[in-house]
Scaffold this motif. Structure first.
Motif, PDB file in Angstrom:
ATOM      1  N   CYS A  55       0.844  -1.200   0.000  1.00 34.30           N
ATOM      2  CA  CYS A  55       0.000   0.000   0.000  1.00 34.30           C
ATOM      3  C   CYS A  55       0.879   1.251   0.000  1.00 34.30           C
ATOM      4  N   ARG A  56       0.495   2.215  -0.832  1.00 36.18           N
ATOM      5  CA  ARG A  56       1.175   3.495  -0.864  1.00 36.18           C
ATOM      6  C   ARG A  56       0.131   4.604  -0.825  1.00 36.18           C
ATOM      7  N   VAL A  57       0.579   5.824  -0.539  1.00 37.18           N
ATOM      8  CA  VAL A  57      -0.348   6.946  -0.402  1.00 37.18           C
ATOM      9  C   VAL A  57       0.164   8.141  -1.186  1.00 37.18           C
ATOM     10  N   VAL A  58      -0.780   8.872  -1.812  1.00 34.50           N
ATOM     11  CA  VAL A  58      -0.477  10.134  -2.496  1.00 34.50           C
ATOM     12  C   VAL A  58      -1.521  11.155  -2.076  1.00 34.50           C
ATOM     13  N   GLU A  59      -1.243  12.422  -2.370  1.00 31.98           N
ATOM     14  CA  GLU A  59      -2.191  13.474  -2.029  1.00 31.98           C
ATOM     15  C   GLU A  59      -3.514  13.265  -2.740  1.00 31.98           C
ATOM     16  N   ARG A  60      -3.457  12.935  -4.045  1.00 34.90           N
ATOM     17  CA  ARG A  60      -4.694  12.709  -4.792  1.00 34.90           C
ATOM     18  C   ARG A  60      -4.420  11.770  -5.958  1.00 34.90           C
ATOM     19  N   VAL A  61      -5.276  10.772  -6.144  1.00 30.86           N
ATOM     20  CA  VAL A  61      -5.151   9.887  -7.296  1.00 30.86           C
ATOM     21  C   VAL A  61      -5.955  10.489  -8.450  1.00 30.86           C
ATOM     22  N   PRO A  62      -5.493  10.312  -9.693  1.00 31.33           N
ATOM     23  CA  PRO A  62      -6.191  10.934 -10.831  1.00 31.33           C
ATOM     24  C   PRO A  62      -7.565  10.337 -11.105  1.00 31.33           C
ATOM     25  N   GLY A  87       0.212   2.213 -17.558  1.00 32.59           N
ATOM     26  CA  GLY A  87       1.270   3.213 -17.437  1.00 32.59           C
ATOM     27  C   GLY A  87       0.908   4.291 -16.436  1.00 32.59           C
ATOM     28  N   LEU A  88      -0.376   4.692 -16.420  1.00 26.07           N
ATOM     29  CA  LEU A  88      -0.835   5.682 -15.438  1.00 26.07           C
ATOM     30  C   LEU A  88      -0.661   5.151 -14.027  1.00 26.07           C
ATOM     31  N   PHE A  89      -1.061   3.890 -13.799  1.00 27.33           N
ATOM     32  CA  PHE A  89      -0.903   3.328 -12.461  1.00 27.33           C
ATOM     33  C   PHE A  89       0.562   3.313 -12.043  1.00 27.33           C
ATOM     34  N   GLU A  90       1.445   2.853 -12.936  1.00 27.86           N
ATOM     35  CA  GLU A  90       2.872   2.753 -12.583  1.00 27.86           C
ATOM     36  C   GLU A  90       3.454   4.124 -12.265  1.00 27.86           C
ATOM     37  N   ALA A  91       3.004   5.162 -12.985  1.00 31.00           N
ATOM     38  CA  ALA A  91       3.509   6.505 -12.720  1.00 31.00           C
ATOM     39  C   ALA A  91       3.081   6.981 -11.336  1.00 31.00           C
ATOM     40  N   VAL A  92       1.816   6.739 -10.982  1.00 28.54           N
ATOM     41  CA  VAL A  92       1.330   7.129  -9.654  1.00 28.54           C
ATOM     42  C   VAL A  92       2.027   6.306  -8.582  1.00 28.54           C
ATOM     43  N   TRP A  93       2.231   5.015  -8.848  1.00 30.73           N
ATOM     44  CA  TRP A  93       2.880   4.117  -7.888  1.00 30.73           C
ATOM     45  C   TRP A  93       4.296   4.586  -7.566  1.00 30.73           C
ATOM     46  N   ARG A  94       5.036   5.015  -8.604  1.00 32.14           N
ATOM     47  CA  ARG A  94       6.420   5.441  -8.386  1.00 32.14           C
ATOM     48  C   ARG A  94       6.499   6.689  -7.504  1.00 32.14           C
ATOM     49  N   GLU A  95       5.519   7.560  -7.616  1.00 29.90           N
ATOM     50  CA  GLU A  95       5.548   8.806  -6.858  1.00 29.90           C
ATOM     51  C   GLU A  95       4.917   8.684  -5.473  1.00 29.90           C
ATOM     52  N   ALA A  96       4.237   7.574  -5.209  1.00 27.76           N
ATOM     53  CA  ALA A  96       3.500   7.424  -3.949  1.00 27.76           C
ATOM     54  C   ALA A  96       4.436   7.044  -2.805  1.00 27.76           C
ATOM     55  N   MET A  97       3.976   7.329  -1.589  1.00 32.31           N
ATOM     56  CA  MET A  97       4.752   7.059  -0.380  1.00 32.31           C
ATOM     57  C   MET A  97       4.356   5.702   0.202  1.00 32.31           C
ATOM     58  N   GLY A 141      16.229   2.443   5.430  1.00 30.53           N
ATOM     59  CA  GLY A 141      15.276   1.398   5.033  1.00 30.53           C
ATOM     60  C   GLY A 141      14.046   1.291   5.897  1.00 30.53           C
ATOM     61  N   TRP A 142      13.791   2.297   6.739  1.00 27.65           N
ATOM     62  CA  TRP A 142      12.606   2.237   7.599  1.00 27.65           C
ATOM     63  C   TRP A 142      11.336   2.406   6.781  1.00 27.65           C
ATOM     64  N   VAL A 143      11.404   3.229   5.737  1.00 25.91           N
ATOM     65  CA  VAL A 143      10.262   3.429   4.841  1.00 25.91           C
ATOM     66  C   VAL A 143      10.772   3.354   3.403  1.00 25.91           C
ATOM     67  N   ALA A 144      11.587   2.336   3.148  1.00 29.02           N
ATOM     68  CA  ALA A 144      12.256   2.241   1.843  1.00 29.02           C
ATOM     69  C   ALA A 144      11.263   2.193   0.723  1.00 29.02           C
ATOM     70  N   ARG A 145      11.524   2.936  -0.314  1.00 29.70           N
ATOM     71  CA  ARG A 145      10.680   2.957  -1.503  1.00 29.70           C
ATOM     72  C   ARG A 145      11.098   1.808  -2.399  1.00 29.70           C
ATOM     73  N   ALA A 146      10.190   0.848  -2.625  1.00 34.84           N
ATOM     74  CA  ALA A 146      10.517  -0.326  -3.444  1.00 34.84           C
ATOM     75  C   ALA A 146      10.664   0.076  -4.893  1.00 34.84           C
ATOM     76  N   HIS A 147      11.508  -0.649  -5.635  1.00 36.52           N
ATOM     77  CA  HIS A 147      11.655  -0.396  -7.071  1.00 36.52           C
ATOM     78  C   HIS A 147      10.375  -0.814  -7.785  1.00 36.52           C
ATOM     79  N   PRO A 148       9.907  -0.021  -8.760  1.00 36.94           N
ATOM     80  CA  PRO A 148       8.692  -0.407  -9.483  1.00 36.94           C
ATOM     81  C   PRO A 148       8.904  -1.676 -10.257  1.00 36.94           C
ATOM     82  N   ARG A 149       7.837  -2.407 -10.441  1.00 36.58           N
ATOM     83  CA  ARG A 149       7.921  -3.657 -11.199  1.00 36.58           C
ATOM     84  C   ARG A 149       8.080  -3.332 -12.686  1.00 36.58           C
ATOM     85  N   PRO A 150       8.726  -4.221 -13.426  1.00 35.89           N
ATOM     86  CA  PRO A 150       8.902  -3.965 -14.856  1.00 35.89           C
ATOM     87  C   PRO A 150       7.576  -4.056 -15.579  1.00 35.89           C
TER      88      PRO A 150
END
Length: 330
Positions: free
Chosen positions: A191-198, A236-246, A321-330
């Motif tokens: 689970c990740r969080v952003v200010e607003r999802v599109p 592609g939209l999901f992956e872009a939001v996923w990369r920027e999410a916390m 690594g307490w809140v490490a950002r995982a690498h996005p999946r290919p």
């Protein structure tokens, strides 16, 4: 438990009572079940059709249970056979569909689903049909399916389907927001969080997607998108939001190994929610802690990392690594 072989609750209760008693007269069985005799007799007639009970040859109002090992075993074998036949029919229909749709039209690639019940049913079908992954963008304003709490998600996760979910920060302030996220993390969902999802979005196995069409004040409707360029764009939209999410860590998620000099699970909860954008007061309310307790723990984390600002604390949290950002999946 026996609904899979076609018994309702009353019929199953009647059979269990008969098994416990071995045999019983209709009035006695009706009294034991707390049902009228007419309803009890209908349940027994259904059991008789299934080969699970029979009337005594000596007394017409006396019923006898068939041995479960034999009777239920036969029904289960029949059920498995019917499922095998259904699976074969499904495979043949799928092959026929692929043959007819080798050059699908635009209409075949996009379905329009209208109505709250139809949207909810299609959503559950999408998740139940997933094999390896479900990706979702979730807002705090449900239209036809509420939040992340639904039976199909639990069943898919139990089968080993992985989930990647991005939620709006607003969800963490809702009464059940933290509970829903904690439940999802407890199923090993990411689970990740952003200010607003599109937009709201659900994608199963990168092969089927669902996007809402209307808001709360109109009749719920959604697009179901099959494999196409449009689906690739949605992925592609999901992956872009996923990369920027916390990334979110709650409860025991991501705790350090025993003996390490680092934050405990409560510290990680506080840190995760602060980095997700919540204020000290909001964190205290969500975790049912005192405001001073939250501030004291944050101060302790800053002393532990040797920093003087919360911005530096966030940077060190990623570095350690307490809140490490995982690498996005290919």
């Amino acid at each position: 438990m026996l609904s899979a072989i076609g018994l309702d609750e009353r019929q199953e209760a009647a059979y269990r009572a008969l098994v416990a008693l071995g045999a019983a007269e209709l009035p006695h069985l009706a009294h034991r079940l707390g049902l009228p005799e007419a309803e009890t007799e209908r349940a027994l007639r259904r059991l008789e059709q299934q080969g699970l009970a029979a009337q005594s040859s000596a007394r017409s109002d006396r019923w006898v249970a068939a041995p479960p090992g034999v009777a239920l075993g036969a029904l289960l074998i029949q059920q498995r056979h019917e499922l095998d036949q259904a699976e074969l029919a499904s495979a043949l229909l799928a092959a026929e569909y692929r043959a007819e749709a080798s050059e699908p039209t635009v209409h075949d690639l996009v379905e329009v689903v209208t109505g709250a019940s139809a949207v909810a049913q299609r959503f559950h079908q999408l998740q139940l049909g997933a094999v390896f992954e479900v990706c979702a963008l979730v807002t705090g304003k449900p239209i036809a399916v509420s939040g992340m709490d639904n039976e199909s998600e639990e069943r898919a996760a139990a089968r080993g389907v992985s989930f990647r979910v991005v939620i709006e920060r607003e969800m963490l302030s809702l009464p059940q927001g933290i509970v829903e996220v904690s439940t999802a993390l407890g199923r090993d969902e990411q689970c990740r969080v952003v200010e607003r999802v599109p937009t709201k979005l659900v994608i199963a196995d990168r092969a089927l997607a669902m996007v809402p069409l209307t808001g709360r004040n109109a009749e719920p409707a959604a697009l179901v998108v099959h494999a196409s360029g449009l689906l690739e764009s949605l992925m592609g939209l999901f992956e872009a939001v996923w990369r920027e999410a916390m990334p979110l860590r709650l409860g025991e998620q991501g705790c350090l190994k025993e003996g390490e000099n680092g934050p405990d699970s409560t510290d990680l909860e506080i840190l995760s929610l602060l980095l997700a954008g919540l204020t000290d007061a909001s964190v205290a309310k969500q975790l049912e802690l005192g405001l001073r307790t939250v501030q004291r723990r944050v101060k302790g984390l800053m002393e532990l990392t040797g920093v003087s600002t919360r911005l530096q604390l966030g940077w060190h949290a990623y570095e350690r690594g307490w809140v490490a950002r995982a690498h996005p999946r290919p």
